[in-house]
Design a protein around this motif. Structure first.
Motif, mmCIF file in Angstrom:
data_model
loop_
_atom_site.group_PDB
_atom_site.id
_atom_site.type_symbol
_atom_site.label_atom_id
_atom_site.label_comp_id
_atom_site.label_asym_id
_atom_site.label_seq_id
_atom_site.Cartn_x
_atom_site.Cartn_y
_atom_site.Cartn_z
ATOM 1 N N ARG A 1 -10.580 56.268 3.905
ATOM 2 C CA ARG A 1 -10.992 55.344 2.626
ATOM 3 C C ARG A 1 -12.570 55.167 2.476
ATOM 4 O O ARG A 1 -13.410 56.201 2.577
ATOM 5 N N ILE A 2 -12.962 53.977 2.500
ATOM 6 C CA ILE A 2 -14.594 53.676 2.234
ATOM 7 C C ILE A 2 -15.194 54.492 3.449
ATOM 8 O O ILE A 2 -16.065 55.085 3.161
ATOM 9 N N THR B 1 -8.399 47.087 5.926
ATOM 10 C CA THR B 1 -7.706 47.705 4.958
ATOM 11 C C THR B 1 -6.256 46.750 4.258
ATOM 12 O O THR B 1 -6.007 46.002 5.074
ATOM 13 N N GLY B 2 -5.636 47.292 3.373
ATOM 14 C CA GLY B 2 -4.399 46.922 2.883
ATOM 15 C C GLY B 2 -3.708 48.101 2.237
ATOM 16 O O GLY B 2 -4.216 48.691 1.419
ATOM 17 N N ASP C 1 -9.076 48.336 0.427
ATOM 18 C CA ASP C 1 -10.339 48.664 1.912
ATOM 19 C C ASP C 1 -11.451 47.624 1.442
ATOM 20 O O ASP C 1 -12.086 48.200 0.511
ATOM 21 N N ILE C 2 -11.871 46.808 2.358
ATOM 22 C CA ILE C 2 -13.042 45.908 1.873
ATOM 23 C C ILE C 2 -13.948 45.789 3.331
ATOM 24 O O ILE C 2 -13.187 45.791 4.439
ATOM 25 N N TYR D 1 -10.270 47.635 -4.342
ATOM 26 C CA TYR D 1 -8.834 47.417 -4.617
ATOM 27 C C TYR D 1 -8.322 48.243 -5.497
ATOM 28 O O TYR D 1 -8.592 48.524 -6.556
ATOM 29 N N LEU D 2 -7.099 49.128 -5.288
ATOM 30 C CA LEU D 2 -6.551 49.803 -6.016
ATOM 31 C C LEU D 2 -4.991 49.643 -6.255
ATOM 32 O O LEU D 2 -4.131 49.485 -5.363
#
Length: 333
Positions: free
Chosen positions: A259-260, A274-275, A289-290, A306-307
């Motif tokens: 991800r990021i 993540t989530g 992902d933040i 956020y998706l």
């Protein structure tokens, strides 16, 4: 020229030589983000904050998105705050039994032996914040007094657009209109999955549609950025050792590598959480992902992605978050 005038001229030269505060290339971000969102086939929320000058840019920044396991980072902060308050010790044993197992991802449950085991609080924090363990997260939440304790911590810290309301064992079934599990119930994941599969598709889709608009266990991208900025500044935890422990956990995690992190330059560091939600009927609940990114030159910025409700496959969803990170790096000034 007098000495006083020379001094004033020197000071003026120094002031004019200082570069203007950095900012994002907002035109570049605005033009590129819609293309990434279209490719992601869902609703994409993004917030970027340069930690050098606190300049914020966002896309759908004030809209609410389901967090999924992103909530485990503020949860870990709330647990460490209670350690600092003397309510717990990091080496304090927490008893776990098989009836405490939660739904879905749980390395703890997978490796569990016997009927009862003790885990140091520190290990449950690592499992929840680092490995996204649902059982560990639910246990930590219960130990500190429930989801409302975490939300109160956030409100007391000035973060209003992020809400934590339920345990994993509650909200995961409720996403699809099913009844959540109470603490007096043993979670039967096999039976739950069978019940979910047996639902009429239109009912499942309708429930998911409602869940995507639910403001419970959700955050705006800007609120998440605000939470991360405060974490980066050391505002949530008084003891630097506790902040360092949590930073290490969320930096060393292997979860979410595509991800990021995949969109950052080689040599960068990412402290993140993540989530991810289930995909049913071709619709994914959430891929998130933040985190706080540190580039090889030391530049740091907050990045929130956020998706929600995406119809793209897992690789495409993760690639979209990586594309946001690449865009963010290229738009830094």
């Amino acid at each position: 020229m007098s000495a006083r005038l020379r001094l004033a001229a020197t000071a003026l030269a120094c002031l004019t030589a200082v570069p203007a505060l950095a900012d994002w290339d907002r035109d570049k971000l605005d033009k590129a983000i819609e293309g990434i969102e279209q490719q992601a086939e869902g609703r994409l929320g993004v917030a970027l904050m340069d930690l050098r000058d606190r300049k914020l840019w966002s896309h759908r920044g004030s809209e609410t998105f389901p967090m999924q396991s992103v909530f485990k980072l503020p949860l870990a902060v709330a647990v460490l705050q209670q350690v600092e308050a003397g309510k717990f010790r990091l080496d304090q044993p927490i008893t776990v039994t098989r009836k405490d197992f939660s739904l879905f991802h749980s390395p703890l449950a997978k490796a569990f032996k016997g009927e009862r085991n003790d885990y140091p609080l520190r290990e449950l924090i690592r499992l929840a914040a680092g490995e996204s363990d649902n059982t560990a997260a639910d246990l930590l939440m219960r130990e500190i007094g429930g989801p409302q304790v975490v939300t109160k911590m956030l409100r007391d810290g000035g973060v209003t657009g992020l809400s934590i309301d339920r345990y994993e064992r509650q909200f995961q079934p409720e996403i699809y209109g099913l009844k959540g599990f109470g603490w007096d119930q043993v979670v039967d994941e096999k039976a739950f999955r069978a019940e979910l599969k047996a639902m009429r598709p239109r009912l499942r889709i309708a429930a998911l549609s409602n869940a995507l608009k639910d403001k419970r266990d959700a955050s705006t991208p800007e609120a998440s950025a605000q939470f991360l900025e405060a974490f980066a500044k050391g505002n949530w935890l008084r003891d630097p050792a506790h902040a360092a422990l949590l930073t290490q956990i969320i930096t060393e995690t292997k979860v979410g590598a595509d991800r990021i992190k995949a969109g950052l330059p080689a040599g960068s560091r990412l402290a993140h959480r993540t989530g991810a939600g289930l995909t049913t009927d071709g619709i994914n609940h959430a891929t998130n992902d933040i985190g706080i990114a540190t580039l090889p030159d030391g530049r740091r910025f907050v990045i929130v992605t956020y998706l929600a409700g995406s119809r793209a496959d897992a690789k495409e969803r993760e690639a979209a978050l990586a594309d946001v990170a690449r865009l963010a790096v290229s738009a830094l000034r």
